[in-house]
Design an enzyme around this catalytic site. Structure first.
Site, short mmCIF file in Angstrom:
data_model
loop_
_atom_site.label_atom_id
_atom_site.label_comp_id
_atom_site.label_asym_id
_atom_site.label_seq_id
_atom_site.Cartn_x
_atom_site.Cartn_y
_atom_site.Cartn_z
N ASP A 263 -0.96 1.00 3.96
CA ASP A 263 -0.24 2.02 4.68
C ASP A 263 -0.95 3.28 5.19
O ASP A 263 -2.10 3.68 4.84
CB ASP A 263 0.58 2.64 3.51
CG ASP A 263 1.99 3.38 4.01
OD1 ASP A 263 2.06 3.46 5.13
OD2 ASP A 263 2.47 4.17 2.93
N HIS B 210 -2.84 1.07 14.31
CA HIS B 210 -2.61 -0.07 13.92
C HIS B 210 -3.74 -1.19 14.23
O HIS B 210 -4.23 -1.88 13.45
CB HIS B 210 -1.32 -0.63 14.43
CG HIS B 210 0.16 -0.31 13.95
ND1 HIS B 210 0.13 0.20 12.59
CD2 HIS B 210 1.01 0.37 14.38
CE1 HIS B 210 1.25 0.69 12.47
NE2 HIS B 210 2.00 0.72 13.54
N LEU C 20 -11.62 -17.12 -0.76
CA LEU C 20 -10.45 -16.44 -1.11
C LEU C 20 -9.21 -16.97 -0.54
O LEU C 20 -9.23 -17.48 0.61
CB LEU C 20 -10.76 -14.97 -0.20
CG LEU C 20 -9.71 -13.79 -0.29
CD1 LEU C 20 -9.47 -13.54 -1.49
CD2 LEU C 20 -9.81 -13.07 0.80
C1 FPP Z 1 1.85 0.74 7.72
O1 FPP Z 1 1.27 2.15 8.26
C2 FPP Z 1 1.41 -0.41 8.50
C3 FPP Z 1 2.22 -1.14 9.09
C4 FPP Z 1 3.65 -1.25 9.03
C5 FPP Z 1 1.73 -2.20 9.95
C6 FPP Z 1 0.18 -2.66 9.29
C7 FPP Z 1 -0.25 -3.73 10.02
C8 FPP Z 1 -1.72 -3.69 10.42
C9 FPP Z 1 -2.73 -3.08 9.51
C10 FPP Z 1 -2.13 -4.67 11.46
C11 FPP Z 1 -2.30 -5.82 10.73
C12 FPP Z 1 -3.00 -7.06 11.48
C13 FPP Z 1 -2.95 -8.40 11.31
C14 FPP Z 1 -3.68 -9.10 12.01
C15 FPP Z 1 -2.08 -8.89 10.33
P1 FPP Z 1 2.42 3.02 8.94
O2 FPP Z 1 2.50 2.72 10.32
O3 FPP Z 1 4.03 3.00 8.13
O4 FPP Z 1 1.80 4.35 8.66
P2 FPP Z 1 2.52 5.92 8.55
O5 FPP Z 1 3.23 5.90 7.37
O6 FPP Z 1 1.15 6.77 8.68
O7 FPP Z 1 3.15 5.97 9.81
#
Ligand code: FPP
Length: 235
Positions: free
Chosen positions: A15, A32, A125
């Site tokens: 997050d 992201h 893993l």
């Molecule tokens: C939450 O942060 C994050 C997500 C909903 C997306 C997570 C995805 C990735 C880290 C990329 C994953 C990639 C692969 C290859 C599997 P948020 O966007 O809600 O953050 P915020 O709360 O600060 O807005």
């Protein structure tokens, strides 16, 4: 750290990508993208430490409420990861995708199947990548399959117990979650592994956003976990 003090199964809620980007004056997509790099780094580190299982929350059943552009960007990162997957087979990571995968494009579903097949006997893993995943959705799907198996006389009602029910979840044959890590200062589970986390320890880290999360942050969470006194309802 001693191996017996390490969690067998870690869940991470990745997050804070959006807030990280905003702080830097970048687009949420850039957040992201950086989050995906951090994900790769932490997978490698968990593998190096000898952690058995890691489940990461990459896209939830609720994330479809986000703007189309952001959804497309996250799916594109998933596609890039899958295209690149054959280049890191030497890491020996057994990869599985959990969630309702039927809504993804055919090429993505095919690459997921290939990635899972290629790595199914890898001994490093065990990595679960949760996409279009929701804990409640997982439980509903499990109930439906179990009901069908009862109707088809493959399972007897009297035999239903926690172990049997767990076999209907995506995490079949995997240990329960020992440790949930959530950076970014949010203190909730957000429908992540709600069955599997029944006795998990939680480490919420409010001074770090996922793109900045690194090996030292994981070490800190593991040290915190090692100090916890887990009683599983006993005394
Ligand atoms: C939450 O942060 C994050 C997500 C909903 C997306 C997570 C995805 C990735 C880290 C990329 C994953 C990639 C692969 C290859 C599997 P948020 O966007 O809600 O953050 P915020 O709360 O600060 O807005």
């Amino acid at each position: 750290m001693e191996q017996n003090l390490l969690p067998k199964h870690i869940g991470i809620i990745m997050d804070g990508n959006g807030r990280w980007a905003k702080l830097k004056g970048l687009s949420r997509t850039a957040g992201h993208k950086m989050g995906a790099k951090t994900f790769r780094k932490i997978v490698q580190y968990c593998n190096k430490l000898g952690i058995g299982y890691l489940t990461v929350y990459a896209f939830s059943t609720e994330n479809w409420k986000r703007p189309q552009e952001e959804i497309r960007a996250i799916i594109e990162l998933l596609r890039e990861y899958l295209i690149d997957a054959p280049n890191h087979v030497d890491e020996n990571v057994q990869t599985k995708f959990i969630g309702n995968l039927s809504c993804f494009d055919d090429d993505i579903q095919q690459m997921i199947a290939d990635c899972e097949k290629t790595s199914e006997h890898f001994s490093g893993l065990h990595l679960n990548i949760a996409i279009n995943y929701g804990g409640r959705d997982e439980i509903i799907q499990a109930v439906k399959s179990l009901y069908q198996d009862i109707q088809n006389h493959q399972v007897r009602y009297e035999d239903i117990d926690e172990k049997l029910f767990s076999d209907y979840l995506y995490t079949k044959n995997q240990p329960d979650i020992d440790l949930i890590i959530r950076p970014s200062g949010e203190y909730r589970l957000s429908n992540f592994l709600i069955w599997q986390s029944a006795y998990a320890e939680y480490v919420f880290m409010n001074n770090i956003l996922w793109p900045d999360f690194n090996e030292k942050c994981l070490d800190r969470a593991l040290e915190e976990y090692a100090k916890r006194n887990r009683r599983f309802g006993g005394i």
